[in-house]
Design a protein around this motif. Structure first.
Motif, PDB file in Angstrom:
ATOM      1  N   TYR A   1      30.042   3.939 -15.373  1.00  0.00           N
ATOM      2  CA  TYR A   1      29.034   4.870 -15.891  1.00  0.00           C
ATOM      3  C   TYR A   1      27.869   4.117 -16.506  1.00  0.00           C
ATOM      4  O   TYR A   1      26.720   4.390 -16.208  1.00  0.00           O
TER       5      TYR A   1
ATOM      6  N   LEU B   1      34.761  11.804 -21.518  1.00  0.00           N
ATOM      7  CA  LEU B   1      35.451  11.895 -20.231  1.00  0.00           C
ATOM      8  C   LEU B   1      36.584  12.916 -20.230  1.00  0.00           C
ATOM      9  O   LEU B   1      36.965  13.415 -19.175  1.00  0.00           O
TER      10      LEU B   1
ATOM     11  N   LYS C   1      34.763  16.642 -21.249  1.00  0.00           N
ATOM     12  CA  LYS C   1      33.626  16.891 -20.347  1.00  0.00           C
ATOM     13  C   LYS C   1      32.425  17.445 -21.097  1.00  0.00           C
ATOM     14  O   LYS C   1      31.606  18.171 -20.544  1.00  0.00           O
TER      15      LYS C   1
ATOM     16  N   HIS D   1      25.758  11.071 -17.078  1.00  0.00           N
ATOM     17  CA  HIS D   1      27.196  10.777 -17.117  1.00  0.00           C
ATOM     18  C   HIS D   1      28.001  11.994 -16.677  1.00  0.00           C
ATOM     19  O   HIS D   1      28.981  11.873 -15.944  1.00  0.00           O
TER      20      HIS D   1
ATOM     21  N   ARG E   1      35.910   3.756 -14.930  1.00  0.00           N
ATOM     22  CA  ARG E   1      34.872   4.783 -15.010  1.00  0.00           C
ATOM     23  C   ARG E   1      33.916   4.488 -16.144  1.00  0.00           C
ATOM     24  O   ARG E   1      32.707   4.617 -15.984  1.00  0.00           O
TER      25      ARG E   1
ATOM     26  N   ASP F   1      30.453  12.185 -13.471  1.00  0.00           N
ATOM     27  CA  ASP F   1      31.840  12.600 -13.617  1.00  0.00           C
ATOM     28  C   ASP F   1      32.152  13.789 -12.709  1.00  0.00           C
ATOM     29  O   ASP F   1      33.230  13.864 -12.133  1.00  0.00           O
TER      30      ASP F   1
END
Length: 135
Positions: free
Chosen positions: A129, A82, A85, A109, A125, A113
């Motif tokens: 997810y 997260l 990225k 995912h 989150r 995001d």
């Protein structure tokens, strides 16, 4: 602009892996599954295929390259980070970069995001997810 870049190098288990090893001027990327380059080609192929599928249907989600790390660590897991990225694929009794379902799952995912971003708190989150992408 290319959709991927492969950061970092690593040395372990008696081999040295330098990202970007799967470079062929001929454009023919045929490697055996036990060849370290196979994982890079597999990641690239499956994410590029998923991205092409979405774009053909009018969804243009990514405007930036995605970091993808093949042979990230020992173990049998894959992840989307997260914070960075990026996508990571481990080596273990199962090489997660050789499994199309795992690759596209992790790419899912990244897509989520990109769409949701910071609209949810990190703890929410993480749960969202996995709940969203479990079959």
């Amino acid at each position: 602009q290319d959709l991927f870049y492969f950061p970092d190098s690593l040395s372990r288990r008696g081999f040295h892996y330098q990202p970007g090893m799967a470079f062929e001027p001929s454009g023919h990327y045929f490697y055996a599954p036990d060849d370290l380059r196979f994982a890079e080609v597999s990641i690239y192929y499956w994410i590029n295929s998923a991205q092409s599928y979405l774009q053909a249907r009018g969804y243009h989600i990514f405007e930036r390259p995605i970091s993808a790390r093949a042979h990230y660590r020992e173990g049998s897991n894959a992840s989307f980070n997260l914070y960075t990225k990026g996508l990571s694929f481990d080596d273990g009794f199962i090489d997660s970069a050789q499994d199309a379902d795992v690759i596209v799952h992790e790419y899912g995912h990244a897509i989520l995001d990109e769409i949701v971003g910071e609209k949810l708190y990190v703890t929410a989150r993480t749960s969202f997810y996995e709940l969203t992408y479990k079959p």
